[in-house]
Design an enzyme around this catalytic site. Sequence first.
Site, PDB file in Angstrom:
ATOM      1  N   GLN A 128     -52.034  10.003 -21.404  1.00  0.00           N
ATOM      2  CA  GLN A 128     -51.734   8.628 -21.832  1.00  0.00           C
ATOM      3  C   GLN A 128     -50.582   8.607 -22.848  1.00  0.00           C
ATOM      4  N   ARG A 155     -49.433  21.325 -16.442  1.00  0.00           N
ATOM      5  CA  ARG A 155     -50.232  22.451 -15.979  1.00  0.00           C
ATOM      6  C   ARG A 155     -50.453  22.334 -14.492  1.00  0.00           C
ATOM      7  N   SER A 170     -56.834  13.912 -35.027  1.00  0.00           N
ATOM      8  CA  SER A 170     -57.716  12.829 -34.584  1.00  0.00           C
ATOM      9  C   SER A 170     -58.659  12.357 -35.686  1.00  0.00           C
ATOM     10  N   GLU A 192     -61.562  11.780 -35.165  1.00  0.00           N
ATOM     11  CA  GLU A 192     -62.822  12.491 -34.923  1.00  0.00           C
ATOM     12  C   GLU A 192     -63.058  13.572 -35.975  1.00  0.00           C
ATOM     13  N   TYR A 224     -64.932  19.470 -29.921  1.00  0.00           N
ATOM     14  CA  TYR A 224     -63.574  18.914 -29.892  1.00  0.00           C
ATOM     15  C   TYR A 224     -63.075  18.662 -31.315  1.00  0.00           C
ATOM     16  N   HIS A 279     -56.691   5.121 -29.720  1.00  0.00           N
ATOM     17  CA  HIS A 279     -55.683   4.200 -29.189  1.00  0.00           C
ATOM     18  C   HIS A 279     -55.767   4.207 -27.673  1.00  0.00           C
ATOM     19  N   GLU A 331     -59.991   7.114 -17.311  1.00  0.00           N
ATOM     20  CA  GLU A 331     -61.046   6.182 -16.889  1.00  0.00           C
ATOM     21  C   GLU A 331     -62.439   6.539 -17.393  1.00  0.00           C
ATOM     22  N   ARG A 340     -74.413  11.327 -26.913  1.00  0.00           N
ATOM     23  CA  ARG A 340     -73.901  12.645 -27.291  1.00  0.00           C
ATOM     24  C   ARG A 340     -74.901  13.381 -28.190  1.00  0.00           C
ATOM     25  N   PRO A 341     -74.887  14.722 -28.176  1.00  0.00           N
ATOM     26  CA  PRO A 341     -75.810  15.476 -29.037  1.00  0.00           C
ATOM     27  C   PRO A 341     -75.631  15.120 -30.513  1.00  0.00           C
ATOM     28  N   GLU A 374     -73.360  12.062 -32.769  1.00  0.00           N
ATOM     29  CA  GLU A 374     -72.469  10.903 -32.600  1.00  0.00           C
ATOM     30  C   GLU A 374     -71.618  10.687 -33.851  1.00  0.00           C
TER      31      GLU A 374
HETATM   32  P1  NDP Z   1     -55.120  12.675 -22.409  1.00  0.00           P
HETATM   33  O1  NDP Z   1     -56.447  13.300 -22.164  1.00  0.00           O
HETATM   34  O2  NDP Z   1     -54.741  11.419 -21.704  1.00  0.00           O
HETATM   35  O3  NDP Z   1     -53.962  13.753 -22.111  1.00  0.00           O
HETATM   36  C1  NDP Z   1     -54.134  15.113 -22.432  1.00  0.00           C
HETATM   37  C2  NDP Z   1     -52.949  15.890 -21.904  1.00  0.00           C
HETATM   38  O4  NDP Z   1     -53.139  17.288 -22.181  1.00  0.00           O
HETATM   39  C3  NDP Z   1     -52.743  15.786 -20.383  1.00  0.00           C
HETATM   40  O5  NDP Z   1     -51.370  15.781 -20.119  1.00  0.00           O
HETATM   41  C4  NDP Z   1     -53.380  17.069 -19.882  1.00  0.00           C
HETATM   42  O6  NDP Z   1     -52.891  17.485 -18.630  1.00  0.00           O
HETATM   43  C5  NDP Z   1     -52.923  18.016 -20.973  1.00  0.00           C
HETATM   44  N1  NDP Z   1     -53.692  19.269 -21.001  1.00  0.00           N
HETATM   45  C6  NDP Z   1     -55.034  19.426 -20.990  1.00  0.00           C
HETATM   46  N2  NDP Z   1     -55.345  20.727 -21.024  1.00  0.00           N
HETATM   47  C7  NDP Z   1     -54.178  21.413 -21.057  1.00  0.00           C
HETATM   48  C8  NDP Z   1     -53.837  22.792 -21.085  1.00  0.00           C
HETATM   49  N3  NDP Z   1     -54.760  23.742 -21.075  1.00  0.00           N
HETATM   50  N4  NDP Z   1     -52.529  23.133 -21.119  1.00  0.00           N
HETATM   51  C9  NDP Z   1     -51.572  22.176 -21.098  1.00  0.00           C
HETATM   52  N5  NDP Z   1     -51.825  20.862 -21.046  1.00  0.00           N
HETATM   53  C10 NDP Z   1     -53.119  20.488 -21.040  1.00  0.00           C
HETATM   54  O7  NDP Z   1     -55.011  12.463 -24.002  1.00  0.00           O
HETATM   55  P2  NDP Z   1     -54.241  11.314 -24.821  1.00  0.00           P
HETATM   56  O8  NDP Z   1     -52.901  11.122 -24.266  1.00  0.00           O
HETATM   57  O9  NDP Z   1     -55.164  10.174 -25.018  1.00  0.00           O
HETATM   58  O10 NDP Z   1     -54.127  12.022 -26.254  1.00  0.00           O
HETATM   59  C11 NDP Z   1     -53.017  12.852 -26.594  1.00  0.00           C
HETATM   60  C12 NDP Z   1     -53.419  13.792 -27.722  1.00  0.00           C
HETATM   61  O11 NDP Z   1     -53.807  13.037 -28.866  1.00  0.00           O
HETATM   62  C13 NDP Z   1     -54.601  14.697 -27.414  1.00  0.00           C
HETATM   63  O12 NDP Z   1     -54.378  15.911 -28.100  1.00  0.00           O
HETATM   64  C14 NDP Z   1     -55.791  13.983 -28.013  1.00  0.00           C
HETATM   65  O13 NDP Z   1     -56.802  14.887 -28.335  1.00  0.00           O
HETATM   66  C15 NDP Z   1     -55.145  13.390 -29.245  1.00  0.00           C
HETATM   67  N6  NDP Z   1     -55.725  12.148 -29.737  1.00  0.00           N
HETATM   68  C16 NDP Z   1     -55.903  11.083 -28.895  1.00  0.00           C
HETATM   69  C17 NDP Z   1     -56.371   9.889 -29.382  1.00  0.00           C
HETATM   70  C18 NDP Z   1     -56.581   8.710 -28.501  1.00  0.00           C
HETATM   71  O14 NDP Z   1     -57.283   7.776 -28.933  1.00  0.00           O
HETATM   72  N7  NDP Z   1     -56.002   8.662 -27.307  1.00  0.00           N
HETATM   73  C19 NDP Z   1     -56.684   9.734 -30.833  1.00  0.00           C
HETATM   74  C20 NDP Z   1     -56.413  10.906 -31.616  1.00  0.00           C
HETATM   75  C21 NDP Z   1     -55.958  12.063 -31.084  1.00  0.00           C
HETATM   76  P3  NDP Z   1     -53.512  16.866 -17.240  1.00  0.00           P
HETATM   77  O15 NDP Z   1     -52.836  15.536 -17.045  1.00  0.00           O
HETATM   78  O16 NDP Z   1     -53.130  17.887 -16.250  1.00  0.00           O
HETATM   79  O17 NDP Z   1     -54.990  16.715 -17.460  1.00  0.00           O
HETATM   80  P1  GDR Z   2     -64.015   8.915 -28.621  1.00  0.00           P
HETATM   81  O1  GDR Z   2     -63.766   7.954 -27.364  1.00  0.00           O
HETATM   82  O2  GDR Z   2     -65.198   9.784 -28.442  1.00  0.00           O
HETATM   83  O3  GDR Z   2     -63.978   8.029 -29.834  1.00  0.00           O
HETATM   84  O4  GDR Z   2     -62.733   9.867 -28.564  1.00  0.00           O
HETATM   85  P2  GDR Z   2     -64.726   7.470 -26.196  1.00  0.00           P
HETATM   86  O5  GDR Z   2     -64.073   6.271 -25.631  1.00  0.00           O
HETATM   87  O6  GDR Z   2     -65.090   8.570 -25.277  1.00  0.00           O
HETATM   88  O7  GDR Z   2     -66.069   7.028 -26.983  1.00  0.00           O
HETATM   89  C1  GDR Z   2     -66.088   5.997 -27.947  1.00  0.00           C
HETATM   90  C2  GDR Z   2     -67.524   5.635 -28.273  1.00  0.00           C
HETATM   91  O8  GDR Z   2     -68.120   4.987 -27.150  1.00  0.00           O
HETATM   92  C3  GDR Z   2     -69.423   5.520 -26.971  1.00  0.00           C
HETATM   93  N1  GDR Z   2     -69.858   5.342 -25.566  1.00  0.00           N
HETATM   94  C4  GDR Z   2     -69.294   5.920 -24.499  1.00  0.00           C
HETATM   95  N2  GDR Z   2     -68.220   6.745 -24.390  1.00  0.00           N
HETATM   96  C5  GDR Z   2     -67.861   7.157 -23.147  1.00  0.00           C
HETATM   97  N3  GDR Z   2     -66.771   7.961 -23.011  1.00  0.00           N
HETATM   98  N4  GDR Z   2     -68.547   6.783 -22.023  1.00  0.00           N
HETATM   99  C6  GDR Z   2     -69.644   5.972 -22.094  1.00  0.00           C
HETATM  100  O9  GDR Z   2     -70.249   5.655 -21.078  1.00  0.00           O
HETATM  101  C7  GDR Z   2     -70.025   5.508 -23.386  1.00  0.00           C
HETATM  102  N5  GDR Z   2     -71.017   4.682 -23.826  1.00  0.00           N
HETATM  103  C8  GDR Z   2     -70.895   4.583 -25.143  1.00  0.00           C
HETATM  104  C9  GDR Z   2     -69.314   6.965 -27.384  1.00  0.00           C
HETATM  105  O10 GDR Z   2     -70.595   7.526 -27.650  1.00  0.00           O
HETATM  106  C10 GDR Z   2     -68.417   6.836 -28.607  1.00  0.00           C
HETATM  107  O11 GDR Z   2     -69.182   6.559 -29.735  1.00  0.00           O
HETATM  108  C11 GDR Z   2     -61.436   9.362 -28.290  1.00  0.00           C
HETATM  109  C12 GDR Z   2     -60.648  10.448 -27.569  1.00  0.00           C
HETATM  110  O12 GDR Z   2     -59.422   9.902 -27.147  1.00  0.00           O
HETATM  111  C13 GDR Z   2     -60.365  11.614 -28.495  1.00  0.00           C
HETATM  112  O13 GDR Z   2     -59.471  12.515 -27.856  1.00  0.00           O
HETATM  113  C14 GDR Z   2     -59.718  11.080 -29.763  1.00  0.00           C
HETATM  114  O14 GDR Z   2     -59.463  12.142 -30.659  1.00  0.00           O
HETATM  115  C15 GDR Z   2     -60.597  10.032 -30.408  1.00  0.00           C
HETATM  116  O15 GDR Z   2     -60.796   8.977 -29.475  1.00  0.00           O
HETATM  117  C16 GDR Z   2     -59.978   9.453 -31.669  1.00  0.00           C
END
Ligand code: NDP
Ligand code: GDR
Length: 374
Positions: free
Chosen positions: A39, A60, A163, A165, A186, A216, A223, A315-316, A318
């Site tokens: 994303q 990858r 993050s 988290e 994580y 974000h 999805e 989750r184990p 939260e």
């Molecule tokens: P996504 O899960 O959408 O994207 C993760 C990316 O990492 C994908 O391009 C994925 O490739 C790639 N990837 C996964 N494993 C590997 C690997 N072993 N080697 C190389 N590439 C790999 O995450 P977001 O875009 O939402 O987030 C970006 C970063 O910011 C992440 O590090 C996330 O943990 C962190 N973050 C995200 C937040 C959020 O709310 N979105 C908040 C705070 C931090 P592929 O497409 O092939 O799966």
């Molecule tokens: P988060 O995002 O764990 O905050 O991590 P997620 O959307 O997975 O969960 C947010 C909250 O929603 C609750 N929840 C569920 N979550 C998922 N995925 N599916 C469900 O069915 C569901 N029902 C309730 C969760 O328990 C949780 O409390 C995201 C990721 O993008 C991380 O990579 C990033 O670092 C953090 O945001 C900031």
Amino acid sequence: KITMASGTDRSQSTATANGGKVLPSSTAKVALITGITGQDGSYLTELLLDKGYEVHGLIRRSSNFNTQRINHIYIDPHNAHKARMKLHYADLTDASSLRRWIDTISPDEIYNLAAQSHVAVSFEIPDYTADVVATGSLRLLEALRSHITTTGRTHVKYYQAGSSEMFGSTPPPQSENTPFHPRSPYAASKCAAHWYTVNYREAYGIFACNGILFNHESPRRGENFVTRKITRAVGRIKIGLQSKLFLGNLQASRDWGFAGDYVEAMWLMLQQEKPDNYVVATEESHTVEEFLEKAFGYVGLNWKDHVEIDKKYFRPAEVDNLKGDSSKARKVLGWKPKVGFEQLVKMMVDEDIELAKREKVLVDAGYMDAQQQP
Ligand code: NDP
Ligand code: GDR
């Protein structure tokens, strides 16, 4: 040597074209992004291309193409020599590939966005999560350190995707000074990556920044994250392709912003005189239930008619309540979010209604099963 299988292969054989060197097309700044297919990678690529950068992304290997989020900006190098986004195979678990691409590309800025980023999944695959998220970041920093030592390119800047988290169970508001208390493999791995980044800054003087970004989202969100899971379901329920949505804990509260706004903060961090850590957040928090109310309510539906709780999504451990204090980023970077909670929900629902309409056409024509989510 990376070989190109066909015109649809998104990796480029640029490494072989110039005796092992990828020559920047001009004096444009060069960025290297890990996680470019994710994303944030897609929004950051758009931002950097707009600013005139040449962007290199590490992708990858996957048995299916994994470049859907960046296909719209991809230019096949066979047809256009001016492509400013270039893709290369690498993996954060493969140190030699990281070192090789840094040396080959000679980037000015490196954005480390790659991660196994799903919190719940990290309980299922903790070892792999730590390998990619924690040790993967260390491998990249070490590759950079080595590159700087051998080339003298001390100006290269590094961004680490930290993050909220990491704060875990520490109560809000959370700022740069709030202690970390991670609640998942994580989050613990992100804490390690955070401290590796601080350490490489202090030990070797590398310009390395930690962004501590709160959740974000966007229409490009994966999805199986809760916001997109909800808006996908709203679209499909409204169009008649689905009736139920199974979720876990609805009482968790998150500070949700728009991904397009947040990648701007990443870039701003690397444009400062000194490297530092910054919290990036909207400073507003909402429960999952509030998100449900807004998303279903927007299209005239009542979420209670459709949502069922399934224990398997609990989750184990939260993280109950995240709400950022981003005053430092607002003051030093001049950053603030443009998209608020309600606008974000509407943007995501609007796009997912359109997506569901396209799916309906395929279902009606017999090309897709209504229950099948592509
Ligand atoms: P996504 O899960 O959408 O994207 C993760 C990316 O990492 C994908 O391009 C994925 O490739 C790639 N990837 C996964 N494993 C590997 C690997 N072993 N080697 C190389 N590439 C790999 O995450 P977001 O875009 O939402 O987030 C970006 C970063 O910011 C992440 O590090 C996330 O943990 C962190 N973050 C995200 C937040 C959020 O709310 N979105 C908040 C705070 C931090 P592929 O497409 O092939 O799966
Ligand atoms: P988060 O995002 O764990 O905050 O991590 P997620 O959307 O997975 O969960 C947010 C909250 O929603 C609750 N929840 C569920 N979550 C998922 N995925 N599916 C469900 O069915 C569901 N029902 C309730 C969760 O328990 C949780 O409390 C995201 C990721 O993008 C991380 O990579 C990033 O670092 C953090 O945001 C900031």
